[in-house]
Design a protein around this motif. Structure first.
Motif, PDB file in Angstrom:
ATOM      1  N   ARG A 130       0.823  -1.217   0.000  1.00  0.00           N
ATOM      2  CA  ARG A 130       0.000   0.000   0.000  1.00  0.00           C
ATOM      3  C   ARG A 130       0.853   1.261   0.000  1.00  0.00           C
ATOM      4  O   ARG A 130       0.438   2.291  -0.506  1.00  0.00           O
ATOM      5  CB  ARG A 130      -0.928   0.019   1.211  1.00  0.00           C
ATOM      6  CG  ARG A 130      -2.059  -0.989   1.039  1.00  0.00           C
ATOM      7  CD  ARG A 130      -3.207  -0.729   1.917  1.00  0.00           C
ATOM      8  NE  ARG A 130      -3.858   0.518   1.539  1.00  0.00           N
ATOM      9  CZ  ARG A 130      -4.657   1.176   2.339  1.00  0.00           C
ATOM     10  NH1 ARG A 130      -4.908   0.726   3.543  1.00  0.00           N
ATOM     11  NH2 ARG A 130      -5.234   2.292   1.956  1.00  0.00           N
ATOM     12  N   ALA A 131       2.043   1.160   0.565  1.00  0.00           N
ATOM     13  CA  ALA A 131       2.955   2.307   0.576  1.00  0.00           C
ATOM     14  C   ALA A 131       3.675   2.455  -0.760  1.00  0.00           C
ATOM     15  O   ALA A 131       4.422   3.406  -0.966  1.00  0.00           O
ATOM     16  CB  ALA A 131       3.974   2.157   1.708  1.00  0.00           C
ATOM     17  N   GLY A 132       3.459   1.505  -1.667  1.00  0.00           N
ATOM     18  CA  GLY A 132       4.100   1.566  -2.975  1.00  0.00           C
ATOM     19  C   GLY A 132       5.557   1.175  -2.956  1.00  0.00           C
ATOM     20  O   GLY A 132       6.338   1.589  -3.807  1.00  0.00           O
ATOM     21  N   ARG A 133       5.930   0.361  -1.985  1.00  0.00           N
ATOM     22  CA  ARG A 133       7.320  -0.060  -1.841  1.00  0.00           C
ATOM     23  C   ARG A 133       7.442  -1.538  -2.142  1.00  0.00           C
ATOM     24  O   ARG A 133       6.495  -2.299  -2.014  1.00  0.00           O
ATOM     25  CB  ARG A 133       7.803   0.187  -0.402  1.00  0.00           C
ATOM     26  CG  ARG A 133       7.687   1.600   0.109  1.00  0.00           C
ATOM     27  CD  ARG A 133       8.848   2.467  -0.287  1.00  0.00           C
ATOM     28  NE  ARG A 133      10.128   1.940   0.084  1.00  0.00           N
ATOM     29  CZ  ARG A 133      10.749   2.191   1.229  1.00  0.00           C
ATOM     30  NH1 ARG A 133      10.216   2.980   2.110  1.00  0.00           N
ATOM     31  NH2 ARG A 133      11.942   1.672   1.465  1.00  0.00           N
ATOM     32  N   LYS A 134       8.635  -1.940  -2.535  1.00  0.00           N
ATOM     33  CA  LYS A 134       8.929  -3.354  -2.759  1.00  0.00           C
ATOM     34  C   LYS A 134       9.807  -3.857  -1.618  1.00  0.00           C
ATOM     35  O   LYS A 134      10.494  -3.075  -0.956  1.00  0.00           O
ATOM     36  CB  LYS A 134       9.645  -3.538  -4.093  1.00  0.00           C
ATOM     37  CG  LYS A 134       8.778  -3.212  -5.279  1.00  0.00           C
ATOM     38  CD  LYS A 134       9.489  -3.507  -6.567  1.00  0.00           C
ATOM     39  CE  LYS A 134       8.561  -3.179  -7.727  1.00  0.00           C
ATOM     40  NZ  LYS A 134       9.162  -3.493  -9.003  1.00  0.00           N
ATOM     41  N   LEU A 135       9.780  -5.138  -1.431  1.00  0.00           N
ATOM     42  CA  LEU A 135      10.575  -5.750  -0.371  1.00  0.00           C
ATOM     43  C   LEU A 135      12.059  -5.479  -0.567  1.00  0.00           C
ATOM     44  O   LEU A 135      12.799  -5.271   0.386  1.00  0.00           O
ATOM     45  CB  LEU A 135      10.297  -7.256  -0.331  1.00  0.00           C
ATOM     46  CG  LEU A 135      10.804  -8.043   0.855  1.00  0.00           C
ATOM     47  CD1 LEU A 135      10.232  -7.487   2.153  1.00  0.00           C
ATOM     48  CD2 LEU A 135      10.443  -9.500   0.722  1.00  0.00           C
ATOM     49  N   SER A 136      12.489  -5.415  -1.812  1.00  0.00           N
ATOM     50  CA  SER A 136      13.900  -5.183  -2.112  1.00  0.00           C
ATOM     51  C   SER A 136      14.351  -3.758  -1.776  1.00  0.00           C
ATOM     52  O   SER A 136      15.542  -3.495  -1.685  1.00  0.00           O
ATOM     53  CB  SER A 136      14.175  -5.481  -3.585  1.00  0.00           C
ATOM     54  OG  SER A 136      13.393  -4.637  -4.406  1.00  0.00           O
ATOM     55  N   SER A 137      13.405  -2.834  -1.566  1.00  0.00           N
ATOM     56  CA  SER A 137      13.767  -1.454  -1.251  1.00  0.00           C
ATOM     57  C   SER A 137      14.080  -1.260   0.232  1.00  0.00           C
ATOM     58  O   SER A 137      14.575  -0.208   0.624  1.00  0.00           O
ATOM     59  CB  SER A 137      12.658  -0.493  -1.671  1.00  0.00           C
ATOM     60  OG  SER A 137      11.516  -0.672  -0.843  1.00  0.00           O
ATOM     61  N   LEU A 138      13.807  -2.269   1.048  1.00  0.00           N
ATOM     62  CA  LEU A 138      14.065  -2.174   2.482  1.00  0.00           C
ATOM     63  C   LEU A 138      15.491  -2.616   2.794  1.00  0.00           C
ATOM     64  O   LEU A 138      16.081  -3.399   2.049  1.00  0.00           O
ATOM     65  CB  LEU A 138      13.086  -3.067   3.249  1.00  0.00           C
ATOM     66  CG  LEU A 138      11.610  -2.705   3.140  1.00  0.00           C
ATOM     67  CD1 LEU A 138      10.774  -3.757   3.867  1.00  0.00           C
ATOM     68  CD2 LEU A 138      11.334  -1.334   3.694  1.00  0.00           C
ATOM     69  N   PRO A 139      16.049  -2.149   3.911  1.00  0.00           N
ATOM     70  CA  PRO A 139      17.372  -2.623   4.329  1.00  0.00           C
ATOM     71  C   PRO A 139      17.344  -4.137   4.582  1.00  0.00           C
ATOM     72  O   PRO A 139      16.288  -4.718   4.864  1.00  0.00           O
ATOM     73  CB  PRO A 139      17.640  -1.862   5.629  1.00  0.00           C
ATOM     74  CG  PRO A 139      16.745  -0.685   5.595  1.00  0.00           C
ATOM     75  CD  PRO A 139      15.553  -1.087   4.795  1.00  0.00           C
ATOM     76  N   ALA A 140      18.494  -4.758   4.497  1.00  0.00           N
ATOM     77  CA  ALA A 140      18.590  -6.216   4.612  1.00  0.00           C
ATOM     78  C   ALA A 140      18.072  -6.733   5.955  1.00  0.00           C
ATOM     79  O   ALA A 140      17.387  -7.761   6.006  1.00  0.00           O
ATOM     80  CB  ALA A 140      20.034  -6.658   4.411  1.00  0.00           C
ATOM     81  N   ASP A 141      18.362  -6.025   7.059  1.00  0.00           N
ATOM     82  CA  ASP A 141      17.913  -6.515   8.362  1.00  0.00           C
ATOM     83  C   ASP A 141      16.393  -6.436   8.501  1.00  0.00           C
ATOM     84  O   ASP A 141      15.767  -7.327   9.061  1.00  0.00           O
ATOM     85  CB  ASP A 141      18.613  -5.778   9.497  1.00  0.00           C
ATOM     86  CG  ASP A 141      18.416  -4.277   9.476  1.00  0.00           C
ATOM     87  OD1 ASP A 141      18.097  -3.734   8.405  1.00  0.00           O
ATOM     88  OD2 ASP A 141      18.586  -3.636  10.522  1.00  0.00           O
ATOM     89  N   VAL A 142      15.784  -5.388   7.953  1.00  0.00           N
ATOM     90  CA  VAL A 142      14.321  -5.264   8.005  1.00  0.00           C
ATOM     91  C   VAL A 142      13.681  -6.321   7.114  1.00  0.00           C
ATOM     92  O   VAL A 142      12.676  -6.933   7.480  1.00  0.00           O
ATOM     93  CB  VAL A 142      13.877  -3.838   7.600  1.00  0.00           C
ATOM     94  CG1 VAL A 142      12.366  -3.728   7.562  1.00  0.00           C
ATOM     95  CG2 VAL A 142      14.454  -2.803   8.552  1.00  0.00           C
ATOM     96  N   THR A 143      14.277  -6.564   5.953  1.00  0.00           N
ATOM     97  CA  THR A 143      13.758  -7.596   5.048  1.00  0.00           C
ATOM     98  C   THR A 143      13.813  -8.969   5.701  1.00  0.00           C
ATOM     99  O   THR A 143      12.843  -9.733   5.641  1.00  0.00           O
ATOM    100  CB  THR A 143      14.564  -7.616   3.734  1.00  0.00           C
ATOM    101  OG1 THR A 143      14.494  -6.327   3.130  1.00  0.00           O
ATOM    102  CG2 THR A 143      14.037  -8.644   2.779  1.00  0.00           C
ATOM    103  N   ALA A 144      14.931  -9.279   6.353  1.00  0.00           N
ATOM    104  CA  ALA A 144      15.068 -10.581   7.018  1.00  0.00           C
ATOM    105  C   ALA A 144      14.050 -10.720   8.149  1.00  0.00           C
ATOM    106  O   ALA A 144      13.439 -11.782   8.320  1.00  0.00           O
ATOM    107  CB  ALA A 144      16.484 -10.747   7.549  1.00  0.00           C
ATOM    108  N   ALA A 145      13.856  -9.659   8.914  1.00  0.00           N
ATOM    109  CA  ALA A 145      12.882  -9.700  10.007  1.00  0.00           C
ATOM    110  C   ALA A 145      11.459  -9.836   9.467  1.00  0.00           C
ATOM    111  O   ALA A 145      10.639 -10.552  10.034  1.00  0.00           O
ATOM    112  CB  ALA A 145      13.006  -8.446  10.863  1.00  0.00           C
ATOM    113  N   LEU A 146      11.173  -9.173   8.356  1.00  0.00           N
ATOM    114  CA  LEU A 146       9.853  -9.260   7.753  1.00  0.00           C
ATOM    115  C   LEU A 146       9.593 -10.673   7.232  1.00  0.00           C
ATOM    116  O   LEU A 146       8.519 -11.232   7.443  1.00  0.00           O
ATOM    117  CB  LEU A 146       9.728  -8.240   6.625  1.00  0.00           C
ATOM    118  CG  LEU A 146       8.318  -7.930   6.166  1.00  0.00           C
ATOM    119  CD1 LEU A 146       8.230  -6.468   5.799  1.00  0.00           C
ATOM    120  CD2 LEU A 146       7.910  -8.776   5.018  1.00  0.00           C
ATOM    121  N   GLU A 147      10.576 -11.252   6.574  1.00  0.00           N
ATOM    122  CA  GLU A 147      10.420 -12.613   6.063  1.00  0.00           C
ATOM    123  C   GLU A 147      10.316 -13.623   7.192  1.00  0.00           C
ATOM    124  O   GLU A 147       9.662 -14.651   7.049  1.00  0.00           O
ATOM    125  CB  GLU A 147      11.583 -12.964   5.139  1.00  0.00           C
ATOM    126  CG  GLU A 147      11.529 -12.224   3.820  1.00  0.00           C
ATOM    127  CD  GLU A 147      12.767 -12.436   2.971  1.00  0.00           C
ATOM    128  OE1 GLU A 147      13.803 -12.876   3.516  1.00  0.00           O
ATOM    129  OE2 GLU A 147      12.709 -12.134   1.772  1.00  0.00           O
TER     130      GLU A 147
END
Length: 115
Positions: free
Chosen positions: A34-51
């Motif tokens: 909804r924010a118009g962002r992709k998972l790849s646009s996040l920092p690596a630590d936030v992406t890992a925590a999200l996954e």
């Protein structure tokens, strides 16, 4: 018999936790989309925590709002600092109060270690 019941309870708790983790991850991905962002646009630590399901939609929303500010975006670049900022909405206010009290005590000559 008691051991079998304990194992069944533990398995049920693990399944519920896994389902909760999947729900949190799905919510976070929804907020990200909804924010118009992709998972790849996040920092690596936030992406890992999200996954891993450790990040909720509220944290993703807060992260997106903080990235709009140039000062907060810069502060989010520091790993430990970003964790505090995302976990506590009032972290900057608390930090400012602590620094203010320390400066006033320093100017007045009060030794904070003795009190």
């Amino acid at each position: 018999m008691a051991t079998t019941a304990a194992v069944a309870t533990t398995a049920a708790a693990a399944a519920a936790a896994k389902q909760g983790t999947a729900a949190a991850s799905a919510e976070a991905l929804f907020v990200l989309a909804r924010a118009g962002r992709k998972l790849s646009s996040l920092p690596a630590d936030v992406t890992a925590a999200l996954e891993g399901g450790r990040v909720t939609g509220d944290i993703v929303r807060c992260f997106a709002e903080m990235e709009r500010s140039s000062l907060l975006r810069w502060l989010l670049g520091f790993r430990g600092f970003s964790e505090y900022l995302l976990a506590d909405d009032l972290f900057l206010a608390k930090l400012a109060m602590e620094m203010g009290i320390g400066m006033i005590a320093n100017v007045c000559g009060i030794d904070m270690d003795e009190s």
